[in-house]
Write a protein that holds these residues in place. Structure first.
Motif: not given
Length: 420
Positions: A351-364
């Motif tokens: 398993i490869a995990e990609f983790v991000e502290d918070s989503v900061v993209f515009n919705h869509g």
């Protein structure tokens, strides 16, 4: 605060495929049951309102046993999947149709905006339709006249107000219809998903008007929408419906979270076919999108930490293996790519995990691209058919908004590869 609207045991039954009960025998059976003081025999039958399944009865319950109260001055959101019964409920509240069982108790005048141009005559001008629609809503001609200038100004259709409505675009019709309903001062304003037709400028103006109606004038608004961002910003409390049944009523943020969990399934788990190439050294088998507690997420709220887990198989020993996770918009414009460090791996499941502290993209909607390569040049596997949704909901923690969703990237995703 006093109760202005109360729904008690509201149910609505329809017969599939025809208007009315469909047969004389059914009508006679219902009439004979009523003569004897018995319950309608067809209320005992009927299937659940699930649009995705084949019917097992000629009758369907669009709504079943709905109970709730609305306080004066409250903006109440109503959410649920398509076919959940939201519009049927609003039609019953607006007295467009009657419930099969139950009763609606209200205090004051109700104005409804259920469909674009409802109550408008296409041959009449915008101005004439203001008076027609106002009369339908129970206003006198004198009352309408005092509000006429404000209605026209708010709608933004002043140039065309003396033009027949049949020449209006759908957006212009909804502008005028909303302006009439909002300015004629009903005690309860019922609004279906009509604001989606208007442009962004008008939606912002309409939302501000609804806030003024509830907070400034103390009037009540019932609002149906699939736009979770608008529901979150406008409504203190929200009702969730599912397959015609009442699920819960509560604080909007909590109810939205419950709604998003209902959608978990194919939008959170993606399975990949095994490649037919026998010479391939590694390939992906599955991708899942979860929060930091491991819960599946079909939609990722702006500001919420998230994790992408790529399950992959190593068929034979491989050196310098790299897992790449790319992200593009729906037009395939690149947004970013993250890579794991190179790994020397033996055969097995990983398993490869990609983790991000918070989503900061515009919705869509966005696309994820998965790549497995030997070094940065020898591609072993590629898949570009993963679609994700960034929700309009803003994730809050300790009552602090983590991001405004302006599209600026946060820290690079953290990567990790481990054997299962």
């Amino acid at each position: 605060m006093s109760i202005i609207l109360k729904a008690e045991n509201i149910s609505k039954q329809y017969r599939l495929g025809v208007v009315g009960t469909g047969t004389i025998s059914h009508d006679i059976n219902r009439w004979w049951a009523g003569i004897r003081g018995k319950e309608d025999p067809y209320l005992k039958v009927g299937s659940e309102n699930d649009r995705s399944t084949k019917a097992d009865s000629d009758y369907v319950w669009a709504l079943q046993d709905i109970n709730f109260e609305v306080r004066k001055g409250e903006v109440l959101g109503i959410i649920g999947k398509n076919g959940a019964g939201k519009s049927t409920l609003l039609k019953i509240l607006s007295k467009v149709t009657i419930p099969t069982t139950g009763v609606i108790k209200t205090k004051g005048r109700i104005a409804s905006l259920l469909e674009v141009g409802t109550g408008f005559h296409p041959e009449l001008t915008g101005r004439e339709n203001i008076y027609l629609n106002g009369a339908i809503l129970g206003m006198t001609k004198a009352e309408i006249r005092t509000k006429e200038a404000e209605i026209i100004e708010f709608s933004g259709c002043e140039r065309y107000v003396d033009t027949p409505v049949k020449r209006y675009s759908s957006g212009m019709r909804v502008r005028l219809a909303f302006a009439v309903a909002a300015f004629l001062e009903p005690d309860i304003l019922v609004i279906d998903e009509v604001l989606a037709v208007g442009d962004a400028e008008f939606q912002k103006k309409a939302i501000g008007k609804m806030q003024d109606i509830s907070k400034g004038d103390g009037r009540t608004v019932l609002f149906v929408s699939h736009n979770m961002g608008v529901i979150q910003s406008l409504c203190d409390e929200t009702i969730l419906l599912h397959n015609g049944r009442f699920v819960e009523k509560g604080k909007t943020e909590h109810v939205i979270n419950t709604y998003l969990k209902q959608n978990i399934g194919n939008d959170a788990v993606f399975n990949f076919d095994i490649p037919k190439n026998n010479n391939i050294q590694a390939y992906a088998t599955k991708l899942t999108i979860v929060d930091l507690n491991g819960n599946l997420m079909s939609e990722i709220p702006i500001g919420k930490p998230w994790k992408v887990k790529i399950h992959f198989t190593v068929c034979q020993e491989i050196n310098n293996l790299i897992i790449g996770l790319g992200m593009t918009d729906m037009l395939n414009a690149p947004i970013r790519t993250s890579w794991t460090p190179s790994n020397n791996l033996t055969p097995g499941e990983y398993i490869a995990e990609f983790v991000e502290d918070s989503v900061v993209f515009n919705h869509g909607r966005y696309k994820l691209k998965i790549g497995i390569s030997k070094g940065f040049h020898s591609i072993q596997y590629l898949d570009e058919n993963v679609y994700i949704t960034i929700s309009e909901v803003v994730y809050k923690q300790d009552k602090t908004v983590l991001t405004n969703g302006n599209g600026v990237f946060s820290n690079q995703m953290k990567m990790n590869v481990y054997k299962t």
